[in-house]
Design a protein around this motif. Structure first.
Motif, PDB file in Angstrom:
ATOM      1  N   THR A   3       0.933  -1.090  -0.233  1.00 12.85           N
ATOM      2  CA  THR A   3       0.144  -0.123   0.079  1.00 12.85           C
ATOM      3  C   THR A   3       0.905   1.317  -0.116  1.00 12.85           C
ATOM      4  N   ALA A   4       0.238   2.240  -0.291  1.00 15.87           N
ATOM      5  CA  ALA A   4       0.985   3.463  -0.243  1.00 15.87           C
ATOM      6  C   ALA A   4       0.080   4.675   0.190  1.00 15.87           C
ATOM      7  N   HIS A 493      -3.113  -2.360   8.219  1.00 14.94           N
ATOM      8  CA  HIS A 493      -1.885  -1.550   7.810  1.00 14.94           C
ATOM      9  C   HIS A 493      -2.616  -0.265   7.728  1.00 14.94           C
ATOM     10  N   GLU A 494      -3.349   0.117   6.743  1.00 17.40           N
ATOM     11  CA  GLU A 494      -3.926   1.660   6.371  1.00 17.40           C
ATOM     12  C   GLU A 494      -4.553   2.206   7.837  1.00 17.40           C
ATOM     13  N   HIS A 497      -1.645   3.670   9.574  1.00 17.46           N
ATOM     14  CA  HIS A 497      -1.398   5.118   8.913  1.00 17.46           C
ATOM     15  C   HIS A 497      -2.429   6.222   9.693  1.00 17.46           C
ATOM     16  N   GLU A 522       6.028   3.953   6.711  1.00 15.61           N
ATOM     17  CA  GLU A 522       5.417   2.557   6.580  1.00 15.61           C
ATOM     18  C   GLU A 522       5.560   1.887   7.896  1.00 15.61           C
ATOM     19  N   SER A 525       2.444   1.903  10.234  1.00 14.13           N
ATOM     20  CA  SER A 525       1.387   1.351   9.239  1.00 14.13           C
ATOM     21  C   SER A 525       1.678  -0.306   9.395  1.00 14.13           C
ATOM     22  N   TYR A 636       9.570   0.340   2.168  1.00 18.69           N
ATOM     23  CA  TYR A 636       8.760  -0.800   2.845  1.00 18.69           C
ATOM     24  C   TYR A 636       9.734  -1.833   3.456  1.00 18.69           C
TER      25      TYR A 636
HETATM   26 ZN   LIG Z   1       1.301   2.102   3.952  1.00 20.51          ZN
END
Ligand SMILES: [Zn+2]
Length: 710
Positions: A3-4, A493-494, A497, A522, A525, A636
């Motif tokens: 993910t970003a 994970h998100e 963030h 990262e 997260s 990451y």
């Molecule tokens: Zn991420």
């Protein structure tokens, strides 16, 4: 790790340049200050796509006036009249970018792609206009060099340093001719990035595979249903449509028994941006790499990678490469062992073929069943999206005393979006969390978080507004949405963030929340992925969608035992992308043929031929639809080395829910934003620098090495 963070393209946003006061009549209503509860909320009803261009022009006109007032101030430059004044500026422009970002990433249909293309170079030009403003920079430089700086708080000193450094890194010290060329480069790059992203989106929406029922053998009913509905929407009666997105392709490749269909879906998916014709990205990549190299040279750096990494925790490409190399060998060895086992399985079943890339997920799933008696589709029956969301809230309450409750009085930009208020244990308002979970046309694939508003308090208490976005497929007639274990990890994970944004406790917005270096961001997260697998979360929230019964202890036990299964695959598909990204940006002057470069470099590196890069170069949005993760996909892995080490800190304590460790983690990492150097923040928590062996242990590479050596 798939993910970003949502890439907020504009430099002015990153710098927190903002503006507010009265403005001439006729400006689009979307620029109005947010009103309503919680210090104001986004007013989606005021947003008209047709007004985006006018709104941008109005916002920069307003911003220009404010920056002029700062630059022309006759008083001697000091922190308050320069740095703090810059922090106060840019309100309208930030609001514009919030709305514009939502539309370009989640509602990119109709006129939106055209408007995005038209505005991208203008946005880049405005960013340059700001950082090339000599009068403004002279004041920033004066504050930075003044002896009085020593009297500022550490946070103010860091903010001053950051403004100064960002301006210099963006060309503030170049001569006029160089500045003009730099701006040309940035504008051209902005256009190329937009085209790149739109080409990938085009292939994701048009490159779908149409199949007959026979090819759907092995897939669970909910996936079959979704594929049938997708085909019906295209008037393909009796057919099944597999969208050309990760969330559709991965489950198909994992479960379909039809080898030829797997190959078809796989080729479409890895071919995104690489299909020839007007939506092919190869030429764009060649030009992007050339322009980035020229820009780096102009700014006085050896390569784009050197320029990008200077401000990261890794600091140099060499340190990033060293970590990737350390993991490459054990990763490749793990793949070789797994491939040998998988081939045995194929042979034993009488399959007369050699394992190919489109078989990997399918056969490894079979191997998982054979070795651990673990069926991930069975696990999915316990992974209901709504329940897991409740599980994340429960985690946030237990770890950080944050409490989520749904609101019905806050407007949204799409009926699928829900909004939650976040309060602390004393009942005080902390922020808002928007959740946009489902796939739709015009929404880019993957999952990400973004901030609509950063926490700050130097100019009154401002609370955070964050959002999480994903691409789950909606259940038929409101049926519960079942998701894969990987997707559940992504969800956590998100949310990590989001928590990083919500727990921010700083004074200045530029230093707030997730505004930290790429290879650090990262880590907050990734670490939250770990709590999904705790018995506490699974027992309470992994409930069977039909019986409501919690996931059996025996199944949880199997999940634990298989925790590092297939880690070789995950590591190598990621590393292939991360290494190619870095090498492309270290390669120097071009021209580079991306297809050839990718092929030859992977061969030289010894990439296992059964695995393809997670993001092949022509579809690598992280790297080519913006500067965001360029020469930065390594982040990451870097962050995971921090994650693994910090998770061990919990394990050394009383385990996952150790209150004291959680409190120290919050205090030293989650709440400090960018007010502390990130290596120092880590040290403050752990009492030492990172131990990268923790990463090897997490991925099961240490034991595997030992076994292999015996
Ligand atoms: Zn991420």
């Amino acid at each position: 790790m798939r993910t970003a963070l949502f890439p907020r393209a504009a430099l002015c946003v990153a710098l927190g340049l903002a503006l507010s006061p009265a403005f001439a009549a006729g400006k689009p209503a979307m620029l109005d200050k947010w009103t309503g509860p919680f210090g104001g909320v986004p007013a989606w009803d005021k947003v008209k796509v047709s007004e985006f261009e006018a709104a941008f022009q109005a916002a920069i006109t307003e911003n220009r006036a404010e920056l002029k007032a700062i630059a022309d101030n006759t008083a001697a430059p000091d922190f308050d009249n320069t740095i703090a004044a810059l922090e106060k500026a840019g309100g309208a422009l930030n609001r514009f970018y919030t709305y514009f970002g939502i539309h370009s990433s989640t509602l990119n249909v109709g006129d939106m792609p055209k408007i995005e293309s038209a505005l991208a170079p203008k946005q880049a030009a405005y960013g340059d206009e700001v950082t090339q403003n000599a009068k403004l920079f002279a004041r920033i430089e004066a504050v930075y060099n003044a002896p009085e700086k020593a009297k500022l708080t550490p946070e103010q000193q860091r903010l001053t340093w950051l403004y100064y450094t960002n301006f210099v890194r963006s060309g503030a010290k170049l001569d006029a001719k160089q500045k003009a060329r730099l701006s040309e480069l940035n504008q051209r790059l902005a256009s190329l990035y937009t085209s790149f992203g739109q080409n990938v989106l085009f292939d994701e929406q048009n490159g779908y595979t149409v199949l007959d029922e026979a090819s759907m053998k092995g897939l669970p009913a909910d996936i079959k249903d979704a594929a049938q509905r997708a085909a019906e929407a295209k008037k393909l009666k009796g057919k099944y449509l597999i969208a050309n997105t990760r969330s559709a392709a991965d489950p198909f490749l994992t479960l379909s028994e039809d080898r030829a269909a797997r190959e078809k879906v796989w080729r479409a998916f890895i071919g995104r941006g690489d299909m020839g014709g007007e939506h092919d990205n190869n030429k764009l990549i060649t030009e992007i790499l050339e322009l980035r190299y020229e820009r780096a040279q102009l700014l006085g750096y050896k390569s784009h990678a050197h320029w990008r990494l200077e401000q990261e925790m890794a600091q140099t490409p060499e340190r990033a490469v060293a970590l990737m190399e350390a993991v490459w060998k054990p990763g490749a060895a793990a793949v070789a062992r797994d491939v040998a086992e998988m081939q045995k399985l194929i042979d034993a079943e009488g399959g007369k073929y050699k394992l190919a890339a489109w078989d990997y997920r399918y056969i490894s799933e079979k191997l998982r069943k054979a070795k651990y008696d673990l069926d991930m589709t069975e696990v999915s029956n316990y992974l209901q999206l709504d329940r897991l969301r409740e599980g994340m809230f429960w985690m946030a309450a237990k770890l950080y005393d944050l409490h989520f409750s749904q609101l019905s009085n806050v407007a949204v930009y799409h009926p699928d979006v829900t909004v939650y208020e976040v309060k602390n244990g004393k009942g005080q308002h902390v922020g808002l969390w928007y959740f946009d979970p489902y796939a739709r046309d015009g929404k880019r694939s993957g999952a990400w978080m973004n901030a609509y508003r950063n926490q700050e308090r130097f100019n009154g208490e401002i609370t955070t507004i964050v959002s999480n976005n994903a691409n789950f497929v909606k259940g038929k007639d409101g049926a519960p949405v079942l998701i894969s274990w990987d997707d559940a990890e992504t969800l956590f994970h998100e949310f990590g963030h989001a928590l990083h944004g919500l727990l921010s406790d700083v004074n200045y917005p530029t230093l707030s929340g997730t505004s930290v270096s790429r290879d650090f961001v990262e880590f907050p997260s990734q670490i939250h992925e770990h709590w999904l697998a705790t018995p506490e979360v699974l027992n309470k929230f992994a409930l069977h969608y039909q019986t409501g019964k919690p996931i059996p202890a025996a199944l949880v036990d199997k999940i634990e035992k298989a925790a590092t299964f297939n880690e070789g695959f995950r590591t190598m598909e990621y590393l292939g992308s991360a290494v190619i990204d870095m090498k492309l940006h270290l390669a120097g002057a071009g021209p580079i043929d991306p297809d050839k470069f990718e092929r030859e470099e992977l061969k030289k590196l010894g990439m296992p031929e059964e695995i393809v890069m997670r993001h092949r170069t022509p579809q690598f949005n992280h790297v080519f639809s913006g500067d965001g993760y360029s020469a930065g996909y390594y982040a990451y892995l870097w962050a995971d080395s921090l994650t693994a080490d910090v998770w061990e800190a919990f394990e050394e304590g009383k385990g996952a829910w150790d209150e004291n460790v959680a409190l120290r983690f919050r205090k030293n990492i989650l709440s400090v934003g960018n007010t502390v150097d990130q290596a120092q923040a880590f040290r403050n928590f752990r009492g030492r620098d990172v131990d990268t062996q923790a990463l090897m242990r997490k991925r099961g590479f240490v034991e595997a090495e030992k076994t292999a050596g015996q």
